[in-house]
Design a protein around this motif. Structure first.
Motif, PDB file in Angstrom:
ATOM      1  N   LEU A  77       0.691  -1.271   0.109  1.00 22.86           N
ATOM      2  CA  LEU A  77       0.216  -0.077  -0.008  1.00 22.86           C
ATOM      3  C   LEU A  77       0.773   1.186   0.071  1.00 22.86           C
ATOM      4  O   LEU A  77       0.615   2.316  -0.596  1.00 22.86           O
ATOM      5  CB  LEU A  77      -0.988  -0.088   1.202  1.00 22.86           C
ATOM      6  N   ALA A  78       2.155   1.189   0.647  1.00 21.98           N
ATOM      7  CA  ALA A  78       2.855   2.341   1.014  1.00 21.98           C
ATOM      8  C   ALA A  78       3.270   2.666  -0.857  1.00 21.98           C
ATOM      9  O   ALA A  78       3.618   3.712  -1.176  1.00 21.98           O
ATOM     10  CB  ALA A  78       3.889   2.161   1.742  1.00 21.98           C
ATOM     11  N   LEU A  79       3.684   1.612  -1.580  1.00 17.35           N
ATOM     12  CA  LEU A  79       4.179   1.857  -3.079  1.00 17.35           C
ATOM     13  C   LEU A  79       3.026   2.461  -3.614  1.00 17.35           C
ATOM     14  O   LEU A  79       3.463   3.310  -4.713  1.00 17.35           O
ATOM     15  CB  LEU A  79       4.598   0.540  -3.429  1.00 17.35           C
ATOM     16  N   VAL A  80       1.829   1.830  -3.509  1.00 19.91           N
ATOM     17  CA  VAL A  80       0.759   2.578  -4.215  1.00 19.91           C
ATOM     18  C   VAL A  80       0.558   3.946  -4.057  1.00 19.91           C
ATOM     19  O   VAL A  80       0.297   4.904  -4.941  1.00 19.91           O
ATOM     20  CB  VAL A  80      -0.624   1.674  -3.833  1.00 19.91           C
ATOM     21  N   GLY A  81       0.465   4.297  -2.715  1.00 25.49           N
ATOM     22  CA  GLY A  81       0.468   5.627  -2.347  1.00 25.49           C
ATOM     23  C   GLY A  81       1.562   6.488  -2.929  1.00 25.49           C
ATOM     24  O   GLY A  81       1.314   7.732  -3.469  1.00 25.49           O
ATOM     25  N   ALA A  82       2.742   5.928  -2.831  1.00 24.37           N
ATOM     26  CA  ALA A  82       4.151   6.794  -3.449  1.00 24.37           C
ATOM     27  C   ALA A  82       3.812   6.997  -4.886  1.00 24.37           C
ATOM     28  O   ALA A  82       3.867   8.138  -5.595  1.00 24.37           O
ATOM     29  CB  ALA A  82       5.113   6.094  -3.058  1.00 24.37           C
ATOM     30  N   GLY A  83       3.553   6.028  -5.634  1.00 26.40           N
ATOM     31  CA  GLY A  83       3.310   5.941  -7.109  1.00 26.40           C
ATOM     32  C   GLY A  83       2.082   7.008  -7.493  1.00 26.40           C
ATOM     33  O   GLY A  83       2.263   7.578  -8.446  1.00 26.40           O
ATOM     34  N   GLN A  84       1.064   6.660  -6.743  1.00 26.87           N
ATOM     35  CA  GLN A  84      -0.069   7.892  -7.083  1.00 26.87           C
ATOM     36  C   GLN A  84       0.275   9.172  -6.893  1.00 26.87           C
ATOM     37  O   GLN A  84      -0.300   9.863  -7.874  1.00 26.87           O
ATOM     38  CB  GLN A  84      -1.135   7.197  -6.216  1.00 26.87           C
ATOM     39  N   SER A  85       0.865   9.529  -5.945  1.00 29.12           N
ATOM     40  CA  SER A  85       1.118  10.749  -5.796  1.00 29.12           C
ATOM     41  C   SER A  85       1.775  11.591  -6.889  1.00 29.12           C
ATOM     42  O   SER A  85       1.480  12.661  -7.029  1.00 29.12           O
ATOM     43  CB  SER A  85       1.759  11.058  -4.354  1.00 29.12           C
ATOM     44  N   MET A  86       2.625  11.084  -7.570  1.00 29.76           N
ATOM     45  CA  MET A  86       3.482  11.483  -8.504  1.00 29.76           C
ATOM     46  C   MET A  86       2.595  11.586  -9.720  1.00 29.76           C
ATOM     47  O   MET A  86       2.576  12.538 -10.526  1.00 29.76           O
ATOM     48  CB  MET A  86       4.613  10.728  -8.805  1.00 29.76           C
ATOM     49  N   LEU A  87       1.821  10.434 -10.249  1.00 32.63           N
ATOM     50  CA  LEU A  87       1.184  10.474 -11.179  1.00 32.63           C
ATOM     51  C   LEU A  87      -0.149  11.537 -11.157  1.00 32.63           C
ATOM     52  O   LEU A  87      -0.393  12.377 -11.958  1.00 32.63           O
ATOM     53  CB  LEU A  87       0.442   9.061 -11.655  1.00 32.63           C
ATOM     54  N   PHE A  88      -0.704  11.598  -9.897  1.00 37.96           N
ATOM     55  CA  PHE A  88      -1.642  12.417  -9.543  1.00 37.96           C
ATOM     56  C   PHE A  88      -1.597  13.856  -9.816  1.00 37.96           C
ATOM     57  O   PHE A  88      -2.200  14.942 -10.640  1.00 37.96           O
ATOM     58  CB  PHE A  88      -2.326  12.327  -8.134  1.00 37.96           C
ATOM     59  N   ALA A  89      -0.424  14.373  -9.214  1.00 33.79           N
ATOM     60  CA  ALA A  89       0.045  15.790  -9.234  1.00 33.79           C
ATOM     61  C   ALA A  89       0.533  16.056 -10.834  1.00 33.79           C
ATOM     62  O   ALA A  89       0.125  17.245 -11.322  1.00 33.79           O
ATOM     63  CB  ALA A  89       1.335  15.885  -8.396  1.00 33.79           C
ATOM     64  N   GLY A  90       1.177  15.127 -11.527  1.00 31.02           N
ATOM     65  CA  GLY A  90       1.559  15.418 -12.816  1.00 31.02           C
ATOM     66  C   GLY A  90       0.451  15.705 -13.698  1.00 31.02           C
ATOM     67  O   GLY A  90       0.467  16.444 -14.596  1.00 31.02           O
ATOM     68  N   LEU A  91      -0.489  14.782 -13.688  1.00 34.37           N
ATOM     69  CA  LEU A  91      -1.771  14.980 -14.317  1.00 34.37           C
ATOM     70  C   LEU A  91      -2.552  16.132 -14.413  1.00 34.37           C
ATOM     71  O   LEU A  91      -3.122  16.957 -15.247  1.00 34.37           O
ATOM     72  CB  LEU A  91      -2.590  13.753 -14.247  1.00 34.37           C
ATOM     73  N   PHE A  92      -2.757  16.615 -13.072  1.00 36.09           N
ATOM     74  CA  PHE A  92      -3.437  17.941 -12.850  1.00 36.09           C
ATOM     75  C   PHE A  92      -2.543  19.027 -13.285  1.00 36.09           C
ATOM     76  O   PHE A  92      -3.177  20.027 -13.752  1.00 36.09           O
ATOM     77  CB  PHE A  92      -3.738  17.967 -11.606  1.00 36.09           C
ATOM     78  N   ARG A  93      -1.499  19.008 -13.222  1.00 38.99           N
ATOM     79  CA  ARG A  93      -0.435  19.972 -13.616  1.00 38.99           C
ATOM     80  C   ARG A  93      -0.589  20.135 -15.159  1.00 38.99           C
ATOM     81  O   ARG A  93      -0.532  21.254 -15.959  1.00 38.99           O
ATOM     82  CB  ARG A  93       0.902  19.819 -13.097  1.00 38.99           C
ATOM     83  N   SER A  94      -0.523  19.180 -15.960  1.00 45.14           N
ATOM     84  CA  SER A  94      -0.601  18.976 -17.345  1.00 45.14           C
ATOM     85  C   SER A  94      -1.657  19.645 -17.969  1.00 45.14           C
ATOM     86  O   SER A  94      -1.637  20.228 -18.838  1.00 45.14           O
ATOM     87  CB  SER A  94      -0.149  17.603 -17.687  1.00 45.14           C
ATOM     88  N   VAL A  95      -2.977  19.057 -17.402  1.00 45.15           N
ATOM     89  CA  VAL A  95      -4.150  19.338 -18.148  1.00 45.15           C
ATOM     90  C   VAL A  95      -4.483  20.866 -18.154  1.00 45.15           C
ATOM     91  O   VAL A  95      -5.078  21.431 -19.264  1.00 45.15           O
ATOM     92  CB  VAL A  95      -5.421  18.753 -17.225  1.00 45.15           C
ATOM     93  N   LEU A  96      -4.160  21.534 -17.098  1.00 39.50           N
ATOM     94  CA  LEU A  96      -4.568  23.123 -17.264  1.00 39.50           C
ATOM     95  C   LEU A  96      -3.383  24.062 -18.024  1.00 39.50           C
ATOM     96  O   LEU A  96      -3.550  25.169 -17.991  1.00 39.50           O
ATOM     97  CB  LEU A  96      -4.843  23.498 -15.898  1.00 39.50           C
TER      98      LEU A  96
END
Length: 492
Positions: A390-409
């Motif tokens: 679960l720690a690995l899942v959270g770490a990976g999601q954080s990078m993907l989530f932040a990058g996608l939001f930054r990219s879209v706008l």
């Protein structure tokens, strides 16, 4: 006359949050307050997951009713998000933010005192509608007031807040349900919004600047109605079909959703040809950052929404953990998501799209390990055994989530900030609701036979999504170190 944000920020430096807001700027504390306002409704989508068994026992709800408690909120939220952005652009983002927050607090109170599951579903729909008016004002204000590195950091923090709210929601939900305050069982998960919402309301009234678009667009009533009808026709049969045995009307509704979707696209395209700005503007959706990023945000959200739903049910119904331990089970994911979110803006600024792909790979490894632990040791699976994956899942999601939001706008014109942020969160919420309705239904279909393999089946689908995201990140626009915006973003 238009003034660059940087000059406004310079004039406001050293001022209090209230004075900064009066000068038209946004103090760092104001950024925090806006994020707190967005945190509550995002958390509320997920806080209910760990309370579902308690709601079932208390209100004698069916499995489909429990899905509607989640998806009903999501449908109302997704349907009205773009409208919320439009209203903020036209009538003032601060005014709409504060008014919607009042409505959200009252709807939360109604959820907390609901006497039966029908009332709870109705109150959740109202809660989702008010959340839809509140949340777009946050990103739109960032997009309007901030520029350069400050804007990039604020948008990344918003993405982090979204993910943290999801995992913290399940943790806090577990704590509140297990506490059983005065014998109220699940009700405090909604009632807690009342004091927190009032606190944010009082502070936001003083530190959030009064901004609006100087080029507001009209309210696209036909587009809004058609889009709402499309989502409803799609999600209701997907949510209810399994428990009802897929009667004829569910198939008719799904076919109607396709027709309504086509009609929505046609109406929006014609509206734009007439010089109007429709609910979902094809020209904005066609921007490179939007067209590519939105597909990825939607896919990510489908998997994320489904994971949070089925993990809570697996831990409580399958491993027979109480609500407290069900919430605590997600804590490793929450902690690594939070830590990763703090690092994400700097890492993405340095490594660009490669950081998103790396985050997806880390998440994929975590999901694979989690499935291996659950299936291999079922039903004797301790919470500590799941902590590492679960720690690995959270770490990976954080990078993907932040990058996608930054990219879209990245490519959205400043005067369409409300529209762009509304479209972004609409796709995010639609994905979350669709994940619960589709993969959640898959889980409920398989769980009576084998809960561990039901969870694994859903996660195999999510792993496929994450693998595609790892590859798809290369199609996003290139990230650069946050440079000053080429055009001013604050209208004076």
């Amino acid at each position: 006359m238009t003034a660059p944000t940087s000059s406004l920020h310079a004039r406001a430096s050293g001022l209090s949050p209230h004075a900064t807001a009066r000068a038209g700027g946004l103090h760092p504390f104001g950024v925090f307050v806006l994020l707190a306002g967005a945190f509550l409704p995002i958390m509320d989508f997920f806080i209910t997951n760990v309370a579902l068994p308690s709601i079932d026992a208390s209100l004698h709800a069916s499995a489909s009713s429990l899905e509607l408690v989640i998806a009903g909120y999501g449908v109302a939220y997704a349907t009205l998000l773009v409208l919320g952005g439009r209203l903020g652009d036209r009538y003032g983002r601060r005014r709409v933010f504060l008014g919607a927050l009042v409505g959200f607090v009252l709807a939360s109170l109604a959820c907390g005192v609901a006497s039966d599951v029908g009332v709870l579903i109705g109150a959740r729909i109202v809660q989702g509608a008010t959340a839809a008016l509140l949340v777009p004002q946050v990103l739109a204000t960032f997009h309007h007031v901030l520029e350069g590195e400050r804007r990039a950091r604020a948008v990344a923090l918003y993405g982090a807040t979204s993910g943290i709210a999801a995992v913290v929601g399940q943790l806090v939900g577990g704590l509140l349900v297990s506490a059983d305050i005065a014998g109220t069982s699940w009700r405090p998960i909604f009632l807690v919004n009342v004091p927190l919402g009032v606190l944010v309301l009082v502070v936001a009234a003083r530190v959030v600047p009064d901004t609006r678009s100087h080029h507001p667009v009209g309210i696209d009533l036909p587009g809004t109605v058609l889009f709402a009808a499309t989502l409803t026709a799609l999600l209701v049969p997907l949510t209810e079909g399994h428990s009802l045995g897929w009667p004829w009307w569910t198939w008719l509704s799904l076919a109607l959703a396709v027709v309504l979707g086509g009609a929505t696209y046609g109406v929006e395209k014609r509206a734009e040809r007439r010089g109007e700005v429709p609910l979902l503007p094809p020209s904005v959706l066609g921007l490179p950052s939007m067209s590519r990023g939105l597909v990825m945000v939607f896919a990510f959200s489908v998997g994320f929404g489904a994971f949070m739903f089925v993990f809570a049910l697996t831990v409580q119904n399958g491993l027979h953990a109480d609500a407290l331990h069900g919430g605590l089970a997600i804590l490793p994911m929450a902690l690594l998501f939070f830590a990763g979110s703090l690092l994400a803006p700097r890492v993405i600024g340095r490594y660009g799209r490669a950081a998103l792909s790396a985050g997806a790979v880390v998440q994929l490894v975590g999901l694979a390990l989690l499935v291996t632990v659950l299936v291999g040791n079922w039903p004797h699976v301790g919470l500590w055994a799941m902590a590492g994956p679960l720690a690995l899942v959270g770490a990976g999601q954080s990078m993907l989530f932040a990058g996608l939001f930054r990219s879209v706008l990245a490519d959205v014109p400043p005067h369409l900030g409300g529209v762009g942020s509304g479209v972004l969160i609409t796709l995010q919420q639609s994905g979350l609701a669709l994940g619960v309705a589709t993969l959640g239904t898959l889980y409920l279909t398989l769980a009576p036979h084998d809960i561990a393999h039901a969870f694994a089946g859903v996660e195999y689908v999510q792993m496929g999504i994450v693998a595609l995201l790892a590859v798809g990140a290369a199609a996003l626009p290139r990230f650069t170190e946050a440079a000053p915006a080429a055009t001013p973003v604050v209208d004076a």
